[in-house]
Structures are given as structure tokens and as C-alpha cells.
Design an enzyme around this catalytic site. Structure first.
Site, PDB file in Angstrom:
ATOM      1  N   GLY A 278     -12.852  -5.931 -31.565  1.00  0.00           N
ATOM      2  CA  GLY A 278     -12.018  -4.734 -31.427  1.00  0.00           C
ATOM      3  C   GLY A 278     -10.565  -5.004 -31.771  1.00  0.00           C
ATOM      4  O   GLY A 278      -9.894  -4.170 -32.382  1.00  0.00           O
ATOM      5  N   CYS A 279     -10.082  -6.179 -31.390  1.00  0.00           N
ATOM      6  CA  CYS A 279      -8.680  -6.521 -31.650  1.00  0.00           C
ATOM      7  C   CYS A 279      -8.439  -6.687 -33.151  1.00  0.00           C
ATOM      8  O   CYS A 279      -7.382  -6.308 -33.657  1.00  0.00           O
ATOM      9  CB  CYS A 279      -8.303  -7.787 -30.886  1.00  0.00           C
ATOM     10  N   THR A 280      -9.419  -7.230 -33.836  1.00  0.00           N
ATOM     11  CA  THR A 280      -9.316  -7.372 -35.288  1.00  0.00           C
ATOM     12  C   THR A 280      -9.316  -5.996 -35.950  1.00  0.00           C
ATOM     13  O   THR A 280      -8.494  -5.724 -36.833  1.00  0.00           O
ATOM     14  CB  THR A 280     -10.466  -8.244 -35.829  1.00  0.00           C
TER      15      THR A 280
END
Length: 171
Positions: A67-69
Site C-alpha cells: 500500500g505504501c508503494t
């Protein structure tokens, strides 16, 4: 009885792992002047960005995770458009400078990533913590004043949400 003590001890551990952040920023709040290291190990004071037309400070739980990517890539892919709108982008997580550098290089992020290892930035913004991880949130400042915040920041559509907020603020 023993089972109750174990359950109570477990509950205390869970509560202890949730860091108490400072009061959350409200619309109109000043940009906190907090200094931490960036992905290159250089000190960055957020207060130095108070004169920017727009500053997006977005928080993510952990570098190099799914998700952070997606969140970072959304901002990367719209970076030219965002900068044309006057937006400076800064990402923040509790990762080390080395982890941030790896994350930035791997994904070709053109913006600064801050290594908030002691959760000082998160604390100044009032971002909730679960253990050592920040909640995914985004804050947009205009000339040093908070004008928009997203407490449930999107992963794939973070850039679209920021552009929509700026469009709404401009109308």
C-alpha cells in the site's frame, strides 16, 4: 484467575504499543517546525517549507510495502502535474534513512522522504501510531497553514485526492 491476569497483561501490552500522539492538527494550523533526517541522512526542518504555495506531507506505515508503494507511486506518477500546481511533496514514515533511500531509489520517487524514527513528526501532526507504524494520512499546507487533511489517505488515488482538494480550494 491466571487466564484473567494473562488477558489483562495482554491488554496492557496492546495499549502500551499504541503511542499517544499530540493533539491532531486542525484546519488553519501552522506547519510544525520539526527537524528529522531525510533519506540521505541530511537534517530537514519542515518549518523551512512554510513559504511554499502548497506542501503535501503524507504519512505511510512502512517503506517497501504494498500500500505504501502504491501511495508513493500515485504521487510520483502525478509529480509533474502536482509541481505545476505549486505542490512540494514530502513522505514520512518511521523507517531509517537507509530504508527510505532504498524505497526512493527502487521506485524512482522525485520527492523527499523523511526518516521519522522517533515519531517526532508524527507526534507534531497528531498522527496515530500503532506500535512503530504511523497511520496513513495526508496534510496539505498553503503558505504554512493547513488547508486540507485526509485521515484515511488513499493508496492508489492519493495524487487524485490532492489535485481535487487544490481544485476545490481554488474555486
Amino acid at each position: 484467575m491466571f487466564r484473567s491476569i494473562i488477558s489483562f497483561a495482554g491488554a496492557l501490552l496492546v495499549l502500551a504499543s499504541v503511542n499517544c500522539a499530540a493533539e491532531e492538527l486542525k484546519l488553519g494550523a501552522e506547519l510544525p517546525a520539526v527537524t528529522v533526517l531525510d533519506e540521505n541522512g541530511a537534517e530537514v526542518n519542515l518549518g523551512d517549507y512554510a513559504d511554499k504555495p502548497y506542501l503535501l506531507v503524507y504519512f505511510y506505515p512502512k517503506a517497501n510495502t504494498g500500500g505504501c508503494t502504491k501511495q508513493g507511486c500515485s504521487l510520483r506518477d502525478a509529480y509533474t502535474e502536482l509541481t505545476a500546481m505549486g505542490v512540494t511533496v514530502i513522505g514520512v514514515s518511521t523507517d531509517s534513512p537507509e530504508a527510505q533511500k532504498s524505497f526512493k531509489d527502487k521506485n524512482h520517487f522525485p520527492f523527499t522522504l523523511l526518516a521519522d524514527q522517533k515519531a517526532e513528526v508524527a507526534g507534531a501532526f497528531g498522527v496515530p501510531m500503532m506500535g512503530n507504524f504511523t497511520s496513513r494520512q495526508a496534510y496539505l499546507f498553503a503558505n504554512g497553514k493547513l488547508v486540507w487533511l485526509d485521515k484515511k489517505a488513499s493508496t492508489q488515488k492519493q495524487a487524485d485526492d490532492v489535485k481535487a482538494a487544490i481544485s476545490e480550494l481554488s474555486s
